[in-house]
Design an enzyme around this catalytic site. Structure first.
Site, PDB file in Angstrom:
ATOM      1  N   ASP A 125       0.869  -1.325   0.010  1.00 16.22           N
ATOM      2  CA  ASP A 125      -0.170  -0.040  -0.070  1.00 16.22           C
ATOM      3  C   ASP A 125       0.763   1.315   0.084  1.00 16.22           C
ATOM      4  OD1 ASP A 125      -2.175  -1.760   0.501  1.00 16.22           O
ATOM      5  OD2 ASP A 125      -2.975  -0.740   2.066  1.00 16.22           O
ATOM      6  N   ILE A 148      -5.323   4.845   0.486  1.00 14.46           N
ATOM      7  CA  ILE A 148      -5.217   3.633  -0.203  1.00 14.46           C
ATOM      8  C   ILE A 148      -5.704   2.421   0.670  1.00 14.46           C
ATOM      9  CG2 ILE A 148      -3.673   1.785  -1.321  1.00 14.46           C
ATOM     10  CD1 ILE A 148      -2.063   5.286  -0.817  1.00 14.46           C
ATOM     11  N   CYS A 149      -6.564   1.515  -0.144  1.00 15.90           N
ATOM     12  CA  CYS A 149      -7.049   0.286   0.721  1.00 15.90           C
ATOM     13  C   CYS A 149      -7.906   0.824   1.974  1.00 15.90           C
ATOM     14  CB  CYS A 149      -5.812  -0.444   1.163  1.00 15.90           C
ATOM     15  SG  CYS A 149      -6.051  -2.120   1.681  1.00 15.90           S
ATOM     16  N   THR A 150      -7.554   0.366   3.044  1.00 16.16           N
ATOM     17  CA  THR A 150      -8.369   1.018   4.228  1.00 16.16           C
ATOM     18  C   THR A 150      -7.818   2.237   4.896  1.00 16.16           C
ATOM     19  OG1 THR A 150      -7.130  -0.430   5.796  1.00 16.16           O
ATOM     20  CG2 THR A 150      -8.875  -1.300   4.830  1.00 16.16           C
ATOM     21  N   GLY A 201      -9.367   1.147  -4.214  1.00 16.87           N
ATOM     22  CA  GLY A 201      -9.678   0.030  -3.396  1.00 16.87           C
ATOM     23  C   GLY A 201      -8.489  -0.709  -2.941  1.00 16.87           C
TER      24      GLY A 201
END
Lengths: 227, 227
Positions: free
Chosen positions: A15, A98-100, A148
């Site tokens: 990430d 990014i991501c969570t 995502g």
């Protein structure tokens, strides 16, 4: 352009690394890895990275980047991180989750009423902060760029560079890092993966999901109390 | 499975991070980052990583991974690295080169008479070591897995995992890291990028290419002298 990437313990190192590789190649952009202290930061699978600045020493962010991973769940409940993120988000020209990482942005309240993306296993949790979850790989809402899970940070970093520094620069970087991806088999989303694979991944991450959900609920309660 | 990833100063950090993220998620695989000493290793754009082992302390490699970057050009001329790589390549069951990492594999002589890939700007140099350059994103020849530039290491890592640990495991990892790539515009190879972009990248890296070529020539001369 001062780009500050937040790093905390137990992040997903890709990430960080995917967007770093793209953003650090833009001529004139300065990238810092901002942590609580200058001690080495261990990512979730054992790769350890050195920060370049602390929250106290970091320059103001023109662009704030927040990668994801279980460490971000803890950062949502760490007042120092929430305060830092809130302040930098307020003044930054661009915010890239990014991501969570989008959960920490959401925990500051900055995404309330907006759309944002995140890892496919976590993005529904954005609703707890009044955010509309996006199921797209790249979501742009105002100055907020959210991607995502994990590898989608590479795609989104190219989009960010194209929007901020121009498509010519983004395409040069894409060629330099030979980014013409060709996964050896289809997959990568719950829609493109066989049901057995999806179930196996959900099963593997069942406990982590429950722990994350509890922390999101607590962070959402704190956000509500601050308002 | 003991996976040893060689890290040297001035590598491309995504060459390391992409495969690391995939390989470290395989149940039971142990990943080490092997350097000359335990001092932090700075990659070419400033992200600094901590090694987990030295050449002296590292366990024997079941899989040896060699990422790329300008640091590998210097490693080709460093007898300690060439000796370490030669010994580990000899005994490893799998060897995985990313980007210009294949140049160090080639400098040991292990690829002579074989096909191998590498970054599009450098793979022709494999010929100096008697290696047939492959222009594919993923090339497998015997136990040697070599990929094209930087991001192709992610694709190849999934191929390696599929071949060694099974496609089911590889596809779970692909889903967990949401690897359903969608670059925002076409490109990533000289064939898919506009000529102006290709020319700009070649121009930017002209000096680096000349320096690399000189080092490859010297490494090839040393390999010849050793035979």
């Amino acid at each position: 352009m001062q780009v500050n990437i937040i790093i905390v313990k137990d992040m997903v190192q890709l990430d960080i690394a995917g967007p770093f590789e793209v953003l650090a190649r833009v001529p004139g952009w300065r990238i810092d890895l901002v942590a609580a202290t200058l001690d080495p930061v261990r990512t979730d699978r054992g790769l350890t990275i050195l920060p370049t600045q602390t929250r106290a020493s970091a320059k103001p962010s023109d662009m704030l980047v927040i990668p994801g991973g279980t460490g971000i769940d803890d950062a949502m409940l760490d007042a120092d991180w929430v305060d830092y993120a809130a302040r930098e988000i307020e003044s930054a020209r661009y915010v890239f989750g990014i991501c969570t990482g989008s959960l920490l942005i959401a925990a500051t309240g900055a995404l309330s009423g907006r759309r944002a993306g995140g890892h496919w296993q976590a993005r529904d949790l954005l609703e707890r902060f009044g955010v509309t979850p996006s199921h797209e790989r790249m979501t742009v809402d105002g100055k907020f760029y959210t991607s995502g899970g994990v590898t989608s940070g590479i795609d989104m970093a190219l989009r960010v560079v194209a929007d901020v520094a121009g498509e010519e620069t983004a395409r040069r970087i894409q060629l330099a890092i030979e980014y013409d991806p060709a996964p050896p088999f289809p997959g990568g989303t719950p829609q493109t993966s066989p049901r057995t694979i999806v179930d196996a991944v959900l099963e593997q991450s069942h406990m982590r999901r429950a722990a994350r959900e509890a922390k999101v609920n607590e962070a959402a309660a704190r956000l509500k109390a601050r308002r």
